[in-house]
Design a protein around this motif. Sequence first.
Motif, mmCIF file in Angstrom:
data_model
loop_
_atom_site.group_PDB
_atom_site.id
_atom_site.type_symbol
_atom_site.label_atom_id
_atom_site.label_comp_id
_atom_site.label_asym_id
_atom_site.label_seq_id
_atom_site.Cartn_x
_atom_site.Cartn_y
_atom_site.Cartn_z
ATOM 1 N N VAL A 195 61.001 31.210 38.636
ATOM 2 C CA VAL A 195 60.759 31.601 37.256
ATOM 3 C C VAL A 195 59.697 32.695 37.266
ATOM 4 O O VAL A 195 58.619 32.511 37.844
ATOM 5 C CB VAL A 195 60.297 30.421 36.384
ATOM 6 N N VAL A 196 60.023 33.828 36.658
ATOM 7 C CA VAL A 196 59.087 34.938 36.543
ATOM 8 C C VAL A 196 58.621 34.999 35.094
ATOM 9 O O VAL A 196 59.436 35.086 34.168
ATOM 10 C CB VAL A 196 59.740 36.276 36.945
ATOM 11 N N VAL A 197 57.306 34.945 34.903
ATOM 12 C CA VAL A 197 56.716 34.968 33.567
ATOM 13 C C VAL A 197 56.275 36.396 33.251
ATOM 14 O O VAL A 197 55.401 36.940 33.922
ATOM 15 C CB VAL A 197 55.507 34.016 33.484
ATOM 16 N N GLY A 198 56.871 37.003 32.250
ATOM 17 C CA GLY A 198 56.469 38.345 31.832
ATOM 18 C C GLY A 198 57.451 39.407 32.267
ATOM 19 O O GLY A 198 57.753 39.534 33.462
ATOM 20 N N GLY A 199 57.947 40.173 31.304
ATOM 21 C CA GLY A 199 58.947 41.191 31.574
ATOM 22 C C GLY A 199 58.419 42.596 31.588
ATOM 23 O O GLY A 199 59.101 43.520 31.134
ATOM 24 N N SER A 255 53.826 34.878 38.057
ATOM 25 C CA SER A 255 53.293 35.270 36.752
ATOM 26 C C SER A 255 52.988 36.761 36.727
ATOM 27 O O SER A 255 52.162 37.257 37.484
ATOM 28 C CB SER A 255 52.024 34.495 36.401
ATOM 29 N N GLY A 256 53.675 37.444 35.818
ATOM 30 C CA GLY A 256 53.378 38.840 35.548
ATOM 31 C C GLY A 256 52.605 38.996 34.259
ATOM 32 O O GLY A 256 52.431 40.111 33.759
ATOM 33 N N HIS A 306 43.954 37.111 33.330
ATOM 34 C CA HIS A 306 43.026 36.236 32.628
ATOM 35 C C HIS A 306 43.795 35.192 31.818
ATOM 36 O O HIS A 306 43.435 33.996 31.801
ATOM 37 C CB HIS A 306 42.123 37.063 31.716
ATOM 38 N N HIS A 307 44.862 35.611 31.154
ATOM 39 C CA HIS A 307 45.676 34.688 30.355
ATOM 40 C C HIS A 307 46.312 33.633 31.262
ATOM 41 O O HIS A 307 46.330 32.441 30.933
ATOM 42 C CB HIS A 307 46.748 35.469 29.605
ATOM 43 N N THR A 308 46.821 34.072 32.408
ATOM 44 C CA THR A 308 47.433 33.119 33.338
ATOM 45 C C THR A 308 46.426 32.080 33.800
ATOM 46 O O THR A 308 46.699 30.871 33.798
ATOM 47 C CB THR A 308 48.009 33.862 34.560
ATOM 48 N N LEU A 323 47.256 27.889 33.012
ATOM 49 C CA LEU A 323 46.947 26.912 34.055
ATOM 50 C C LEU A 323 45.846 25.960 33.604
ATOM 51 O O LEU A 323 44.923 26.365 32.887
ATOM 52 C CB LEU A 323 46.473 27.621 35.323
ATOM 53 N N ALA A 324 45.928 24.713 34.041
ATOM 54 C CA ALA A 324 44.811 23.791 33.843
ATOM 55 C C ALA A 324 43.635 24.250 34.693
ATOM 56 O O ALA A 324 43.832 24.783 35.800
ATOM 57 C CB ALA A 324 45.236 22.374 34.238
#
Length: 555
Positions: A8-12, A295-296, A300-302, A307-308
């Motif tokens: 799963v890739v987060v961010g396009g 994660s793309g 900082h958001h990631t 993430l916990a």
Amino acid sequence: MSAPLRVVVVGGGIGGITTAALLARGGAQVTLLERHDALGGRAGLWEHEGFRFDTGPSWYFMPEVFEHAFALLGRRIADHVDLVRLDPAYRLFPEPGAVPHLDPFDVVADPAANAATFDAIEPGAGDAITRYVEEAGDAYRMALDHFLYTTFDRPDRAISAEVVRRAGTLTQLLTTTLAQRIEQTVTHPVLRQALGYHAVFLGSSPYRVPALYTLMSHLDLGEGVYYPRGGMYTVIEALAKVAAEEGVDVRTGADVAAIEVDDAAPGLRHPRRTGRARGVRLADGTFLPADVVVSGADRHHTETALLAPAHADLPAERWDDKGPGISALLVMAGVRGALPELAHHSLFFTRDWPGNFEAILGAGRADRASALSVPEAASLYVSRTTATDADAAPPGHENLFVLVPFPADPAIGTRPGELDAHADRYLDQIGSWAGVPDLRSRVVVRKVVGPADLARDMSAWRGTALGMEHTLRQSALWRPGVASRHVPNLLHVGGGTVPGVGLPMCLIGAELVVKKLLGETSARPLPSPLRPGFLAAARPRGTWSLAAAEQARTA
């Protein structure tokens, strides 16, 4: 036969799209999740009433990096993107009256003509800048050959005999600033600005980035400046098409709320491990399982939102010691009538160059938060793509994209009318300096974006425009790495990891994700094209070997 690897890739953004395409080519089952309704991230597109604007990057640098990324995917970029070399490359506008008898001037495609222009401004500057650009080319090749295409898992593998031989030069490039190196080359303030403006594209200032970034002058003064006809977004569209052809499941309007991690004990291979990513959960509650998460999203958001804290490499308190770099005030303006006074790219330089950067970045790290301010007159950049693409605006109109370096503070510009007032002032500045006094009155379409918009729409840390700035402490092996130290099957791509910010760096970052999965620790690019199904050599527990990296290569 084992099941395909689920990724799963987060961010396009460009990094996420390219990573997804590469891993799908490798045989993985890839899902790409983008929160917005269109791909691109910061490299977006806004179309309104016949006007077309790229909303982010607008300089096409490092064409060989784009070519290589497409080649890895078995494609020719020339079949997807129509590049044109700009001539003039850009136009420089000094602040009126700051330097007597100096009018706006062009940097063109002919190096000899540029040298003559520089000599006319400062005798001897033509030869001095020619030598500077040659040295910048050496720095560029050293960076490309040894430092950009490595994950830094094995820093020793970036140290070749050539690097050892040039250790003294490299040390000097890392321990002095870009501004100091430029001051050794020319004395004229505008020529110094012409050699130092690239630092803005690194999210910083020439007084803060290391002199290694002289390499940027090799790109514009040495290789020239290019433009993909139809706009920068054509690159995003091309990569999205390739990703779909490789089998990526692209889902837009998919807002990721969390990367879910199961606790896991440290081991010999992963002594700092706290867990293993099991997938992502969307804002609507949908869970997507994964063997690997990339994660793309903004780093900082990631680290602080997705993430916990127990599984974050950089929890919230770790960011106090990092520099976000600059933000931006972006103005997209559709203008009635022709604007020949502006080139495709135009740069406007204030007389108080150091003071301009101090206002938007602060005088030092400790007082950064309290010392930021919006300059009255700004050193800024204007893109007029209708100089090259007439169809980017309706007949009889032009489009302007204005980028004003701005403090990275999302609280600035949130009062009603505040951002518009800044935009008005800067449009008037452009009109006055360029000899278009009625510029603002001719604007028929306008969109203004500030730090708060970037924080909201891009989840950008402190509303920064590019990501953490490229000071020495945040470059190369000192920049956050590709792989999570605590969650080994969580990887990162984009401006918040190596090699850094900008479209070419994010393309290289996508390749670094592949190298990390393959266990490839060299500093060289992967040979192209990558063989379809190259991830089939995956071990059952989801790690890869150098043998797998060799199998990924074409015979």
